[in-house]
Design an enzyme around this catalytic site. Structure first.
Site, PDB file in Angstrom:
ATOM      1  N   ASP A  63      -5.965  -5.644  -1.232  1.00 59.71           N
ATOM      2  CA  ASP A  63      -6.559  -6.050  -0.322  1.00 59.71           C
ATOM      3  C   ASP A  63      -7.875  -6.573  -0.769  1.00 59.71           C
ATOM      4  O   ASP A  63      -8.738  -7.160  -0.084  1.00 59.71           O
ATOM      5  CB  ASP A  63      -6.917  -5.123   0.844  1.00 59.71           C
ATOM      6  CG  ASP A  63      -5.830  -4.736   1.727  1.00 59.71           C
ATOM      7  OD1 ASP A  63      -4.862  -5.581   1.970  1.00 59.71           O
ATOM      8  OD2 ASP A  63      -5.897  -3.615   2.448  1.00 59.71           O
ATOM      9  N   LYS A  93     -11.739  -5.231   7.752  1.00 54.52           N
ATOM     10  CA  LYS A  93     -10.603  -6.300   7.634  1.00 54.52           C
ATOM     11  C   LYS A  93      -9.713  -6.057   8.549  1.00 54.52           C
ATOM     12  O   LYS A  93      -9.281  -4.682   8.932  1.00 54.52           O
ATOM     13  CB  LYS A  93     -10.125  -6.364   6.219  1.00 54.52           C
ATOM     14  CG  LYS A  93      -8.943  -6.958   6.325  1.00 54.52           C
ATOM     15  CD  LYS A  93      -8.138  -7.030   4.665  1.00 54.52           C
ATOM     16  CE  LYS A  93      -7.432  -5.724   4.641  1.00 54.52           C
ATOM     17  NZ  LYS A  93      -6.357  -5.583   5.507  1.00 54.52           N
TER      18      LYS A  93
END
Length: 295
Positions: free
Chosen positions: A145, A18
């Protein structure tokens, strides 16, 4: 140049890196959590996770960064398993095999991506839809996240990461990722943060190509954690300088709370050349060329 572990980002067992193209800290809540505004893309590199029936161990870990992880109950993969069992009931006897290719504590969501991959694998095994609100709630409990990584598509996230809007107009980006071999603890970076009331992200340009997006990011956005992370680990500044100075680099910035730096490049050939040169100059670093983004 280290192998990044390419795999289709849509695969249930693929834990894609990410990348925070921008990360604005916009406030702090009474419970201590920080309000963020972030633009996120996912790369074609990452960890791999597999379900193993009748496994001798709950979690087996290998890969170039496997030695940096604990396979005990606090591992996010096993916490994800327990979170699913909490609403779905007892699970069949199975274990996980994690191939860890992303650096640990590196600002590219490795642990969160692994947890999200575990949720996807278990959802597939148990015929649970990925949009099941119980699965979403489990992802939120595992970490800010994890819901983003569960989606693993270009997105705009705000709040503490729970407000997610897909970004289908995101262009494909040729990138270099460089980690200078240090782990940076997120709490330590936030303790060094001077201001917690930054402005939110401006309106994104419509249907940007890679060059236009890089120019927008450079002129209009920032990573508010970059400066405090450099205070915590000064070598991040060297990584930014090396990536930013490479031919064809349109933007160099730190991802997340560090220490990984990304560069957006003119094309894949320029990214490959830059990664090879940086890896030659700093063979102790983790350096990969990859692509990220797209809707």
């Amino acid at each position: 140049m280290t192998d990044g572990g390419s795999a289709p980002a849509a695969g249930a067992g693929f834990a894609a890196a990410k990348i925070n193209l921008a990360l604005h800290v916009t406030g702090r809540r009474a419970d201590g959590y920080h309000e963020l505004d972030s633009l996120v893309v996912f790369a074609e590199i990452g960890d791999s996770l597999a379900l193993v029936d009748e496994a001798p161990a709950a979690l087996a870990i290998d890969g170039p960064f496997g030695s940096g992880l604990d396979d005990g109950p606090d591992n996010l993969v096993l916490r994800a398993r327990d979170a699913v069992a909490a609403f779905a009931g007892p699970l069949p006897p199975l274990g996980f095999r994690l191939t860890k290719r992303l650096p640990v504590a590196s600002g590219i969501g490795g642990g969160s991506a692994d947890a999200a991959a575990a949720l996807r694998l278990l959802a597939g095994r148990l015929a649970i839809p990925l949009d099941d609100p119980r699965l979403t709630a489990a992802a939120q409990r595992l970490g800010a996240d994890v819901p983003m990584c569960l989606l693993s598509r270009s997105l705009h996230a705000s709040g503490i990461g729970e407000r997610i809007v897909p970004w289908p107009e995101a262009p494909r980006l040729a990138m270099v990722l460089a980690n200078p071999g240090v782990g940076v603890a997120t709490p330590a970076v936030f303790r060094r943060l001077a201001r917690r009331d930054g402005t939110p992200l401006p309106t994104l340009p419509p249907r940007p190509n890679a060059d236009r997006l890089a120019a927008f990011l450079r002129a209009e956005t920032r990573n508010d954690l970059e400066a405090p992370a450099i205070e915590e680990a000064p070598v991040i500044a060297e990584a930014l300088e090396r990536v930013g100075a490479a031919e064809g680099c349109r933007l160099a910035r730190m991802s997340g709370s560090g220490a990984t730096v990304f560069g957006i490049f003119a094309d894949s050939d320029a990214a490959d050349r830059a990664a090879q040169r940086i890896a030659t100059e700093r063979p102790d670093w983790w350096v990969v060329a990859t692509q990220a983004g797209g809707g």
